[in-house]
Design a protein around this motif. Structure first.
Motif, PDB file in Angstrom:
ATOM      1  N   ASP A  69       0.941  -1.211  -0.022  1.00  0.00           N
ATOM      2  CA  ASP A  69      -0.150   0.105   0.055  1.00  0.00           C
ATOM      3  C   ASP A  69       0.910   1.322  -0.007  1.00  0.00           C
ATOM      4  OD1 ASP A  69      -1.756   1.974   0.397  1.00  0.00           O
ATOM      5  OD2 ASP A  69      -2.520   1.363   2.174  1.00  0.00           O
ATOM      6  N   MET A  70       1.151   1.624  -1.216  1.00  0.00           N
ATOM      7  CA  MET A  70       1.980   2.766  -1.440  1.00  0.00           C
ATOM      8  C   MET A  70       1.687   4.055  -0.916  1.00  0.00           C
ATOM      9  SD  MET A  70       4.198   4.094  -4.551  1.00  0.00           S
ATOM     10  CE  MET A  70       3.144   5.014  -5.551  1.00  0.00           C
ATOM     11  N   ALA A  71       0.356   4.271  -1.127  1.00  0.00           N
ATOM     12  CA  ALA A  71      -0.565   5.426  -0.615  1.00  0.00           C
ATOM     13  C   ALA A  71      -0.235   6.023   0.966  1.00  0.00           C
ATOM     14  CB  ALA A  71      -2.033   5.571  -1.187  1.00  0.00           C
ATOM     15  N   SER A  72      -0.862   4.893   1.813  1.00  0.00           N
ATOM     16  CA  SER A  72      -0.483   5.071   3.014  1.00  0.00           C
ATOM     17  C   SER A  72       0.801   5.274   3.576  1.00  0.00           C
ATOM     18  CB  SER A  72      -1.447   3.936   3.727  1.00  0.00           C
ATOM     19  OG  SER A  72      -0.765   2.729   3.655  1.00  0.00           O
ATOM     20  N   ALA A  73       1.853   4.631   3.010  1.00  0.00           N
ATOM     21  CA  ALA A  73       3.223   4.649   3.271  1.00  0.00           C
ATOM     22  C   ALA A  73       3.651   6.138   3.018  1.00  0.00           C
ATOM     23  CB  ALA A  73       4.008   3.506   2.528  1.00  0.00           C
ATOM     24  N   VAL A  74       3.170   6.648   1.944  1.00  0.00           N
ATOM     25  CA  VAL A  74       3.729   7.885   1.454  1.00  0.00           C
ATOM     26  C   VAL A  74       3.205   9.068   2.444  1.00  0.00           C
ATOM     27  CG1 VAL A  74       3.557   9.804  -0.254  1.00  0.00           C
ATOM     28  CG2 VAL A  74       4.099   7.255  -1.039  1.00  0.00           C
ATOM     29  N   ARG A  75       1.936   8.803   2.684  1.00  0.00           N
ATOM     30  CA  ARG A  75       1.319   9.877   3.447  1.00  0.00           C
ATOM     31  C   ARG A  75       2.021   9.909   4.838  1.00  0.00           C
ATOM     32  NH1 ARG A  75      -3.717   8.516   0.515  1.00  0.00           N
ATOM     33  NH2 ARG A  75      -4.091   6.980   1.831  1.00  0.00           N
ATOM     34  N   ARG A  76       2.530   8.968   5.425  1.00  0.00           N
ATOM     35  CA  ARG A  76       3.122   9.053   6.944  1.00  0.00           C
ATOM     36  C   ARG A  76       4.756   9.362   6.867  1.00  0.00           C
ATOM     37  NH1 ARG A  76       6.364   5.426   7.619  1.00  0.00           N
ATOM     38  NH2 ARG A  76       6.606   5.103   9.895  1.00  0.00           N
ATOM     39  N   SER A  77       5.212   9.579   5.740  1.00  0.00           N
ATOM     40  CA  SER A  77       6.529   9.850   5.354  1.00  0.00           C
ATOM     41  C   SER A  77       6.916  11.249   4.933  1.00  0.00           C
ATOM     42  CB  SER A  77       7.154   8.819   4.537  1.00  0.00           C
ATOM     43  OG  SER A  77       6.770   7.540   4.713  1.00  0.00           O
ATOM     44  N   VAL A  78       7.992  11.843   5.810  1.00  0.00           N
ATOM     45  CA  VAL A  78       8.648  12.944   5.293  1.00  0.00           C
ATOM     46  C   VAL A  78       9.743  12.971   4.118  1.00  0.00           C
ATOM     47  CG1 VAL A  78       8.193  14.134   7.354  1.00  0.00           C
ATOM     48  CG2 VAL A  78      10.362  12.916   7.143  1.00  0.00           C
ATOM     49  N   ILE A  79      10.090  11.694   3.908  1.00  0.00           N
ATOM     50  CA  ILE A  79      11.138  11.333   2.819  1.00  0.00           C
ATOM     51  C   ILE A  79      10.743  10.155   2.052  1.00  0.00           C
ATOM     52  CG2 ILE A  79      13.629  11.095   2.226  1.00  0.00           C
ATOM     53  CD1 ILE A  79      14.443  12.430   4.362  1.00  0.00           C
ATOM     54  N   GLY A 171      22.083  15.201  -4.653  1.00  0.00           N
ATOM     55  CA  GLY A 171      22.034  16.201  -5.628  1.00  0.00           C
ATOM     56  C   GLY A 171      20.628  16.847  -5.270  1.00  0.00           C
ATOM     57  N   ALA A 172      20.411  18.149  -4.950  1.00  0.00           N
ATOM     58  CA  ALA A 172      19.255  18.727  -4.356  1.00  0.00           C
ATOM     59  C   ALA A 172      19.249  20.203  -5.054  1.00  0.00           C
ATOM     60  CB  ALA A 172      19.493  19.040  -2.984  1.00  0.00           C
ATOM     61  N   PRO A 173      17.924  20.659  -5.168  1.00  0.00           N
ATOM     62  CA  PRO A 173      17.828  22.082  -5.795  1.00  0.00           C
ATOM     63  C   PRO A 173      18.334  23.157  -4.980  1.00  0.00           C
ATOM     64  CG  PRO A 173      15.762  21.014  -5.520  1.00  0.00           C
ATOM     65  CD  PRO A 173      16.709  19.991  -5.010  1.00  0.00           C
ATOM     66  N   THR A 174      18.318  23.155  -3.694  1.00  0.00           N
ATOM     67  CA  THR A 174      18.743  24.071  -2.814  1.00  0.00           C
ATOM     68  C   THR A 174      19.360  23.239  -1.598  1.00  0.00           C
ATOM     69  OG1 THR A 174      16.789  23.928  -1.344  1.00  0.00           O
ATOM     70  CG2 THR A 174      16.707  25.587  -3.104  1.00  0.00           C
ATOM     71  N   GLN A 175      20.280  24.255  -0.997  1.00  0.00           N
ATOM     72  CA  GLN A 175      20.909  23.571   0.157  1.00  0.00           C
ATOM     73  C   GLN A 175      20.139  23.231   1.263  1.00  0.00           C
ATOM     74  OE1 GLN A 175      24.472  23.355  -0.433  1.00  0.00           O
ATOM     75  NE2 GLN A 175      24.831  23.916   1.464  1.00  0.00           N
ATOM     76  N   GLN A 176      18.880  23.963   1.683  1.00  0.00           N
ATOM     77  CA  GLN A 176      18.134  23.748   2.402  1.00  0.00           C
ATOM     78  C   GLN A 176      17.231  22.402   2.244  1.00  0.00           C
ATOM     79  OE1 GLN A 176      14.670  26.501   2.516  1.00  0.00           O
ATOM     80  NE2 GLN A 176      13.944  25.729   4.678  1.00  0.00           N
ATOM     81  N   VAL A 177      17.014  22.083   0.937  1.00  0.00           N
ATOM     82  CA  VAL A 177      16.414  20.686   0.628  1.00  0.00           C
ATOM     83  C   VAL A 177      17.468  19.650   1.052  1.00  0.00           C
ATOM     84  CG1 VAL A 177      15.603  19.287  -1.161  1.00  0.00           C
ATOM     85  CG2 VAL A 177      14.807  21.507  -1.116  1.00  0.00           C
ATOM     86  N   ALA A 178      18.759  19.679   0.454  1.00  0.00           N
ATOM     87  CA  ALA A 178      19.917  18.760   0.753  1.00  0.00           C
ATOM     88  C   ALA A 178      19.881  18.498   2.261  1.00  0.00           C
ATOM     89  CB  ALA A 178      21.371  19.513   0.336  1.00  0.00           C
ATOM     90  N   MET A 179      19.612  19.453   3.240  1.00  0.00           N
ATOM     91  CA  MET A 179      19.615  19.379   4.605  1.00  0.00           C
ATOM     92  C   MET A 179      19.030  18.077   5.320  1.00  0.00           C
ATOM     93  SD  MET A 179      21.824  21.300   5.787  1.00  0.00           S
ATOM     94  CE  MET A 179      21.645  20.935   7.544  1.00  0.00           C
ATOM     95  N   SER A 180      17.887  18.124   4.746  1.00  0.00           N
ATOM     96  CA  SER A 180      17.089  16.777   5.138  1.00  0.00           C
ATOM     97  C   SER A 180      17.779  15.466   4.949  1.00  0.00           C
ATOM     98  CB  SER A 180      15.598  16.707   4.455  1.00  0.00           C
ATOM     99  OG  SER A 180      15.635  16.667   3.208  1.00  0.00           O
ATOM    100  N   GLU A 183      20.888  15.130   7.391  1.00  0.00           N
ATOM    101  CA  GLU A 183      20.351  14.795   8.511  1.00  0.00           C
ATOM    102  C   GLU A 183      20.319  13.172   8.682  1.00  0.00           C
ATOM    103  OE1 GLU A 183      16.735  15.642  11.460  1.00  0.00           O
ATOM    104  OE2 GLU A 183      17.053  16.903   9.827  1.00  0.00           O
ATOM    105  N   LEU A 184      19.668  12.670   7.688  1.00  0.00           N
ATOM    106  CA  LEU A 184      19.708  11.275   7.617  1.00  0.00           C
ATOM    107  C   LEU A 184      20.804  10.536   7.444  1.00  0.00           C
ATOM    108  CD1 LEU A 184      17.095   9.201   7.334  1.00  0.00           C
ATOM    109  CD2 LEU A 184      17.411   9.378   4.703  1.00  0.00           C
ATOM    110  N   TYR A 185      21.876  10.844   6.879  1.00  0.00           N
ATOM    111  CA  TYR A 185      22.789  10.219   6.518  1.00  0.00           C
ATOM    112  C   TYR A 185      23.984  10.517   7.515  1.00  0.00           C
ATOM    113  CZ  TYR A 185      21.630   8.471   2.091  1.00  0.00           C
ATOM    114  OH  TYR A 185      21.087   7.431   1.176  1.00  0.00           O
ATOM    115  N   ALA A 186      23.820  11.838   8.496  1.00  0.00           N
ATOM    116  CA  ALA A 186      24.818  12.350   9.461  1.00  0.00           C
ATOM    117  C   ALA A 186      25.182  10.955  10.257  1.00  0.00           C
ATOM    118  CB  ALA A 186      24.116  13.237  10.144  1.00  0.00           C
ATOM    119  N   PRO A 187      24.409   9.981  10.857  1.00  0.00           N
ATOM    120  CA  PRO A 187      25.023   9.298  11.773  1.00  0.00           C
ATOM    121  C   PRO A 187      26.087   8.388  11.119  1.00  0.00           C
ATOM    122  CG  PRO A 187      22.605   9.075  11.688  1.00  0.00           C
ATOM    123  CD  PRO A 187      22.987  10.022  10.655  1.00  0.00           C
TER     124      PRO A 187
END
Ligand code: NAD
Length: 435
Positions: A69-79, A171-180, A183-187
């Protein structure tokens, strides 16, 4: 962080498991209901060292789940990661149908700002294509960004590669978008390169084409070595010690295979043509690789001039060791070539037998190396699994009808093989006869 990974194959499953292991809440999605049912039941659809344990641990801790169920998985995710296949079309161009399918599904499901990350290997410009598809399929405007985050893992060491990549490309359109993503890969505490989307997409193709070039270069050198009386294993060792060259991927053998290098080199060639450039260096790399199986089968004719009615034993079927993946496996091409020459073929692989059974017909599937070699007139080493390095070669010779070995991965020592009574051929090293 709540994350969704769409496409639970070699890349998606490993990526999802590792992100969960880092403490994120991950849902892996696939359209293949059987695959999801197997995963929910704790069974792995692929072989990858360490994967089963990592998946089990994170499932039981409640950080990793699987769904169709992709729809519900997408709805709960930020990435949301896209990790579906991008196979070649008949003309060599990349088939983006699965990527488009997922992008439109994400568009329909999205309810709040979402970062859509393309991890599949895709041609330059796909980031823009995904953006257009999402915009076209949204039922109401919801903000989103598209990021390119190409994957460099190698099957067989995928967990280790994902935990400790040489670099993480964002590869991101802006630095701000790259930040997310940062953060995910930082650990992981690994080097990161932040760039624009097209450059990130190109880094992946350029890297795979360069690695393929090293392999074809080594094979081209091997062909000369053989005629000139040189030993390619010594030559590449000497080359690789130069820090500017490096030893990785510089080894002669059966050529590259798998689901990435063949398709990615062809796709780069197509991209180059579209850009009005021929990129002949990559064309030559592909040509050398395409010829390599034929070059190896010529060696077969040298040692067994009349193969009709003879038996060939092939050890190794996966495209490289430590994986069950036989996609574009040169070993499979060798099996087909031996059959076409008239051999009856017996085969064995430590892990890839189930996949091989679906692909190969009119061969005998054997239980182990020694059973495979029994009564054969020729033994071909096609994939360099570690367990083949440790074979009892004396015992093997005793089982074979004729002690002829064709080592297409250069894992044995010619002198040792001659002393053991084998007629031995390998790649780019002088031929030896029993001493
Ligand atoms: P794969 O074939 O193992 O997995 C792809 C998965 O996507 C399959 O399970 C399939 O069922 C699923 N899928 C297809 N369409 C879907 C849809 N519309 N919705 C949901 N799921 C869908 O492929 P892979 O080897 O993991 O490769 C994925 C991508 O990563 C490719 O672009 C590949 O080039 C790239 N890549 C692969 C490797 C590798 O070693 N396999 C390494 C780096 C990059």
């Amino acid at each position: 962080m709540n994350i969704c990974v769409v496409g639970t194959g070699y890349v998606g499953l490993v990526t999802g498991a590792v992100f969960a292991d880092l403490g994120n809440d991950v849902i892996c999605v696939d359209k293949d209901a059987n695959k999801i049912a197997e995963l929910v039941a704790g069974r792995m659809p692929i072989y990858e060292p360490g994967l089963e344990e990592m998946v089990a641990r994170n499932m039981s801790d409640g950080r990793l789940a699987f769904t169709t169920d992709m729809a519900s998985a997408v709805r709960r995710s930020v990435i949301v990661f896209i990790t579906v296949g991008t196979p070649p079309k008949a003309d060599g161009q990349t088939d983006l149908a699965a990527v488009a399918d997922v992008a439109s599904g994400i568009a329909r499901a999205m309810e709040r700002y979402t970062v859509v990350v393309n991890k599949s290997t895709v041609p330059v410009g796909t980031g823009e294509f995904v953006r257009e598809v999402i915009e076209r399929h949204q039922t109401r405007p919801v903000p989103f960004d598209v990021v390119s985050n190409p994957e460099f893992l190698r099957e067989g060491s995928a967990i280790e590669d994902t935990l400790r990549p040489d670099r993480i490309v964002i590869g991101a359109p802006t630095q701000q978008v790259a930040m997310s993503l940062l953060e995910l890969y930082a650990p992981l505490e690994r080097p990161m390169i932040i760039t624009d989307v097209p450059s990130a997409e190109m880094i992946k193709y350029a890297s795979n084409a360069f690695l393929s070039t090293k392999i074809s270069f080594a094979n081209a050198i091997a062909n000369i070595c053989e005629r000139a009386g040189a030993d390619v294993t010594q030559v590449v060792k000497g080359m690789g010690m130069d820090a500017r060259i490096g030893s990785a991927f510089l080894s002669a053998g059966l050529g590259y295979g798998g689901s990435c290098f063949p398709k990615d080199t062809s796709a780069l060639l197509g991209l180059a043509r579209q850009a009005g450039s021929e990129m002949r260096v990559v064309a030559a790399v592909i040509e050398v690789n395409d010829r390599q199986t034929g070059v190896m089968l010529e060696k077969v004719r040298e040692v067994v001039p009349d193969p009709r009615g003879k038996v060939a034993a092939v050890l190794g079927l996966s495209f490289k060791p430590n994986t069950d993946d036989i996609r574009e496996s040169p070993a499979i091409k060798v099996v087909e070539g031996l059959k076409a020459l008239g051999f009856a073929v017996r085969v064995y692989d430590p892990i890839a037998m189930d996949n091989a059974r679906r692909e190969l017909s009119q061969v005998t599937f054997c239980e182990d190396e020694y059973g495979t070699a029994k009564g054969c007139d020729l033994l071909v080493l096609a994939t360099e699994w570690n367990q083949f390095r440790a074979l009892d070669l004396k015992r093997l010779r005793g089982l074979m009808k004729s002690p002829v070995v064709l080592d297409l991965r250069n894992i044995y020592e010619p002198g040792d093989m001659a002393r053991l009574g084998f007629t031995y051929r390998c790649v780019g090293r002088p031929a030896v006869k029993p001493t």
